[in-house]
Design an enzyme around this catalytic site. Structure first.
Site, PDB file in Angstrom:
ATOM      1  N   HIS A 268       0.867  -1.188   0.000  1.00  0.00           N
ATOM      2  CA  HIS A 268       0.000   0.000   0.000  1.00  0.00           C
ATOM      3  C   HIS A 268       0.900   1.234   0.000  1.00  0.00           C
ATOM      4  CE1 HIS A 268      -3.484   2.416   0.380  1.00  0.00           C
ATOM      5  NE2 HIS A 268      -3.885   2.147   1.589  1.00  0.00           N
ATOM      6  N   HIS A 307      -1.830  -1.290 -10.735  1.00  0.00           N
ATOM      7  CA  HIS A 307      -2.752  -0.823  -9.698  1.00  0.00           C
ATOM      8  C   HIS A 307      -4.023  -1.660  -9.756  1.00  0.00           C
ATOM      9  CE1 HIS A 307      -5.406   1.894  -7.458  1.00  0.00           C
ATOM     10  NE2 HIS A 307      -4.304   2.444  -6.977  1.00  0.00           N
ATOM     11  N   ASP A 363       3.037   5.983  -6.612  1.00  0.00           N
ATOM     12  CA  ASP A 363       4.252   5.748  -5.808  1.00  0.00           C
ATOM     13  C   ASP A 363       5.526   5.742  -6.644  1.00  0.00           C
ATOM     14  OD1 ASP A 363       2.081   3.424  -4.303  1.00  0.00           O
ATOM     15  OD2 ASP A 363       2.718   5.341  -3.420  1.00  0.00           O
TER      16      ASP A 363
HETATM   17  C1  MLT Z   1      -4.072   4.721  -2.841  1.00  0.00           C
HETATM   18  O1  MLT Z   1      -4.000   5.889  -3.216  1.00  0.00           O
HETATM   19  O2  MLT Z   1      -4.580   4.408  -1.773  1.00  0.00           O
HETATM   20  C2  MLT Z   1      -3.428   3.656  -3.653  1.00  0.00           C
HETATM   21  O3  MLT Z   1      -3.325   4.018  -4.980  1.00  0.00           O
HETATM   22  C3  MLT Z   1      -4.026   2.296  -3.453  1.00  0.00           C
HETATM   23  C4  MLT Z   1      -5.431   2.080  -3.894  1.00  0.00           C
HETATM   24  O4  MLT Z   1      -6.119   2.964  -4.326  1.00  0.00           O
HETATM   25  O5  MLT Z   1      -5.869   0.921  -3.773  1.00  0.00           O
END
Ligand code: MLT
Length: 441
Positions: A268, A307, A363
């Protein structure tokens, strides 16, 4: 037969059932009536990791993963990043509308006047080892704030909720800065109410002996944009954690601590730290083909790529790349950006990644900017958590006002042993008798 419904025929019994379809979903509880016999429990859905289950209705954040669209309350993320401050966006997430100038002034004043930590909280943070990971410090101290504000347990009271929302958003930056300075063995710097949210964060991070900290406007704006990009992302793992813990009516400090704990995971929010380790391991652009080869052989993961929701370019990554150039003008270029850009170029030309719809996510580039700004990789997820608190709290507020919501308590498919009794070699009779006697007494 209603149009917005479907008929399920159970071939085990040749019975058919009509199930309403609402917003492209069916209610899992509507399947429970599908039984093979009167004492059958009824049909359930099985969806490990919630790959295809909507656990709530939400009007906060919209994502179209195929088109690479992200909107907060109807506003495109690039529009907000270009035209708003982080606190304006936090207000939007929580209240549903961008603040008017009067509302903004009141909101900024409220947040600014709650950035201070109780002195006992500072003493609590002093108790951590000199090399404590800042995410561990943040999670623990967020939970500890629950003991400083016992009224927070009145979660059904909207005014009490609002007070904690202000406190958490205000104090996230202070907790983060103190976690950072603790590792450097530097004294904590009190908040400066003359400064904006991100400027004050920089003040608490980097002020030394100068009487007044003067923040670089370019870096302060870059931090604000990064905060906007990370503020919410609908039902991701940490926001789901916030909702699950919140559904038990736990107070928001403990729920946010749980959410932050989820965010700390490398799958995450911890991925931004992993990306930098990966770029360090690659070391130079000439090593990329060999690295990509190992990724395709399934030996290693390409961190920061792919993602659950985006099957296209993560719109946040596009904006972060633009911010990188502005930051480098002040900090000097972080050479890792060249490895990252080359890695992206090669990956996006390679069928292996194209077919799997693997694109850079939020990220992939964020760590390179944070490092250029002077942050250690351990701080990267903390920088994700600061603004994400606004998203967690918006999700929590929506949950607490949602009549559909109850305590989260999923079911399971039991795959364990059927009933059996304790057997002891040679003591079978005696033990059983003794046991039976004991139990009855
Ligand atoms: C987020 O911003 O929390 C991440 O991209 C992970 C997600 O959306 O599952």
């Amino acid at each position: 037969m209603a149009n917005d419904s479907m008929t399920i025929t159970d071939h085990r019994t040749d019975k058919s059932y009509e199930v309403p379809v609402e917003c492209g979903t069916i209610r899992a509880m509507d399947l429970r009536k599908i039984k093979t016999s009167p004492d059958d429990f009824g049909l359930m859905t099985y969806d490990p990791a919630f790959m295809n289950t909507a656990c709530c209705k939400s009007s906060i954040t919209f994502i179209d993963g195929d088109k690479g669209i992200l909107r907060y309350r109807g506003y495109d993320i690039d529009d907000l990043a270009e035209n708003c401050t982080y606190l304006e966006v936090a207000y939007l997430l929580l209240c549903g509308e961008l603040p008017t100038p009067e509302q903004q002034n009141k909101w900024v004043a409220e947040i600014t006047h709650h950035t201070m930590l109780h002195e006992s909280t500072k003493q609590f943070m002093d108790g951590f080892r000199y090399d404590a990971h800042p995410m561990g410090m943040l999670v623990s101290t967020l939970a500890a704030l629950s003991t400083v504000y016992p009224e927070a347990k009145q979660v059904l009271d909207p005014e009490v909720r609002q007070r904690q929302i202000v406190r958490i958003i205000a104090k996230m930056a202070t907790l983060a800065a103190y976690s950072y300075r603790h590792r450097l063995g530097q004294p904590y710097i009190y908040p400066d109410n003359d400064l904006s949210y991100s400027e004050n964060f920089m003040n608490m991070l980097w002020r030394m002996t100068e009487p007044k900290y003067v923040a670089s406007p370019v870096l302060a704006r870059a931090l604000d944009i990064l905060f906007i990009l990370h503020a919410d992302h609908e039902q991701n793992c940490s926001s789901t954690t916030m909702r699950v813990v919140g559904s038990a009516q736990a107070d928001p400090y403990l729920a946010c601590a749980a959410a932050a704990a989820a965010l700390s995971g490398p799958l995450h929010g911890g991925a931004n730290e992993e990306v930098l380790c990966m770029l360090d391991e690659i070391g130079s652009a000439k090593n990329i083909p060999a690295y990509i080869k190992r990724v395709k052989q399934g030996e290693i993961k390409l961190m920061g790529f792919g993602h659950r929701v985006y099957k296209n370019y993560d719109p946040r990554a596009t904006i972060i790349k633009q911010v990188a150039d502005q930051v480098f003008e002040v900090t000097g270029r972080n050479q890792k950006i060249d490895i990252a850009l080359e890695l992206e170029r090669i990956a996006l030309e390679d069928d292996y990644f194209v077919q799997r719809k693997l694109y850079p996510n939020v990220d992939f580039y964020s760590g390179i900017i944070y490092q250029a700004m002077g942050f250690q990789p351990e701080m990267f997820t903390v920088l994700f958590a600061i603004p994400r608190a606004a998203g967690w709290l918006a999700q929590w507020k929506e949950l607490m006002q949602d009549p559909d919501q109850k305590i989260s308590r999923p079911r399971q498919i039991f795959t364990g042993r059927e009933l059996r009794t304790v057997q002891r070699a040679g003591e079978h009779e005696n033990a059983k008798n003794v046991g039976r006697i004991l139990v009855h007494q």
